[in-house]
Design an enzyme around this catalytic site. Structure first.
Site, mmCIF file in Angstrom:
data_model
loop_
_atom_site.group_PDB
_atom_site.id
_atom_site.type_symbol
_atom_site.label_atom_id
_atom_site.label_comp_id
_atom_site.label_asym_id
_atom_site.label_seq_id
_atom_site.Cartn_x
_atom_site.Cartn_y
_atom_site.Cartn_z
ATOM 1 N N ASP A 77 0.842 -1.207 0.000
ATOM 2 C CA ASP A 77 0.000 0.000 0.000
ATOM 3 C C ASP A 77 0.873 1.252 0.000
ATOM 4 O O ASP A 77 0.673 2.173 -0.805
ATOM 5 C CB ASP A 77 -0.898 0.034 1.244
ATOM 6 C CG ASP A 77 -1.989 -1.026 1.241
ATOM 7 O OD1 ASP A 77 -3.116 -0.712 0.855
ATOM 8 O OD2 ASP A 77 -1.703 -2.165 1.643
ATOM 9 N N THR A 80 -7.362 -4.254 0.144
ATOM 10 C CA THR A 80 -6.153 -4.755 0.809
ATOM 11 C C THR A 80 -6.372 -6.162 1.366
ATOM 12 O O THR A 80 -5.475 -7.014 1.309
ATOM 13 C CB THR A 80 -5.719 -3.792 1.933
ATOM 14 O OG1 THR A 80 -5.440 -2.516 1.354
ATOM 15 C CG2 THR A 80 -4.469 -4.295 2.636
#
Length: 323
Positions: free
Chosen positions: A45, A126
């Site tokens: 990320d 995610t």
């Protein structure tokens, strides 16, 4: 404007960010740490956001950038190892990057909404990324509250040739395309205009907390759907609708989150991709999504994306069951 310079840069940096995500997934399986809101965040990320922001700084330095992540969490002493992993991953893509550069690039995503700005989610989905399922590297350009360009890199998206990995791209007024992640010729994509609900598919998140499944089931019954919902993590759902593999997607806040507003980066690229493929995206009251007011879609309630043909019927079903 034809947005060719923006398109070329967006494709380049989204592809590079997706490659970083794939490297991380192969080396550490996407191990996560928790943010203040308990949601997971990974090395990928942060690394992907650094790459995206660095490219935007270089190409369009005067455009604000609004991203999901910031580097505050990484200042914690116990995350020194994670911070080092992020720096090393970014340096594989940008060898000249220094540790300070990487932190600054991540924090470049702390911009504010303006007449023209970019919004990004370095990894949308995610949890899907951690599971080895669907996720998307998402980037969009917004002008005057309207999404003008959207790019989604979906490394796990199945292709007709049996491989995996697609980039979905759309520019307002120029149609939507798909491109193999490793490169190739863009192919136009269109929604499936079918309207017989007995043959249509709704698509939903794997995470049950993302939408009210009780309302969705009631709407399915009301409309006469016979197939169970397809499930997919991330903004890749918009890609599935745009290329005709699903027909509609609803985002209905759960009762305990009735006033919840959606993040702009969770929808912006998908909106223009579906619309340019012939579909339609509104909130649950039929209003266009308003990207002019901040990091949240504060003027909207929920989200509905469809192939366009069935939009009014799904809205009517939602009004009887929720709105």
């Amino acid at each position: 404007m034809n947005y060719q310079a923006e398109k070329e840069l967006a494709l380049k940096i989204v592809t590079e960010a997706a490659k970083l995500c794939q490297r991380v997934q192969q080396t550490d399986g996407g191990k996560a740490v928790k943010k203040a809101d308990t949601s997971p965040v990974t090395v990928a990320d942060f690394g992907a956001q650094a790459i995206l922001c660095q490219g935007l700084i270089e190409g369009f330095p005067h455009d604000p950038v609004i991203g999901e992540e910031d580097a505050t969490l990484l200042q914690q002493p116990e995350l020194a190892g994670v911070r080092q992993q992020i720096i090393e991953q970014v340096q594989e893509s940008i060898p000249t990057a220094t540790p300070d550069n990487v932190i600054d690039w991540i924090n470049w995503g702390n911009g504010e909404v303006a007449q023209r700005y970019w919004t990004l989610d370095p990894i949308d989905g995610t949890r899907g990324f951690i599971r080895g399922n669907q996720y998307a590297v998402a980037l969009a350009l917004v002008e005057g509250g309207e999404v003008k360009l959207g790019v989604l890199a979906c490394p796990a998206f199945p292709r007709e040739d049996g491989g995996k990995g697609l980039i979905f791209l759309a520019i307002r007024g120029q149609g939507a395309t798909e491109i193999p992640l490793e490169g190739g010729n863009p192919l136009p994509i269109r929604v499936d205009p079918s309207f017989n609900f007995e043959q249509l598919y709704r698509i939903e998140s794997i995470e049950s907390s993302h939408s009210d499944r009780g309302v969705q089931s009631a709407v399915d019954r009301h409309l006469g759907l016979t197939y169970g919902a397809k499930q997919m993590d991330s903004l890749a759902k918009y890609g599935a609708i745009a290329k005709g593999e699903a027909h509609f997607y609803t985002r209905v806040p759960l009762p305990q989150f009735k006033g919840k507003k959606e993040n702009i980066w969770d929808h912006a690229p998908g909106v223009v991709i579906v619309e340019e493929a012939g579909g339609k995206v509104t909130d649950l009251e039929g209003k266009p999504l308003d990207f002019s007011v901040g990091t949240k879609l504060s003027n909207n309630h929920g989200v509905l994306a469809t192939n366009g043909v069935i939009h009014s019927q799904v809205l009517a079903a939602l009004s009887k069951n929720w709105v």
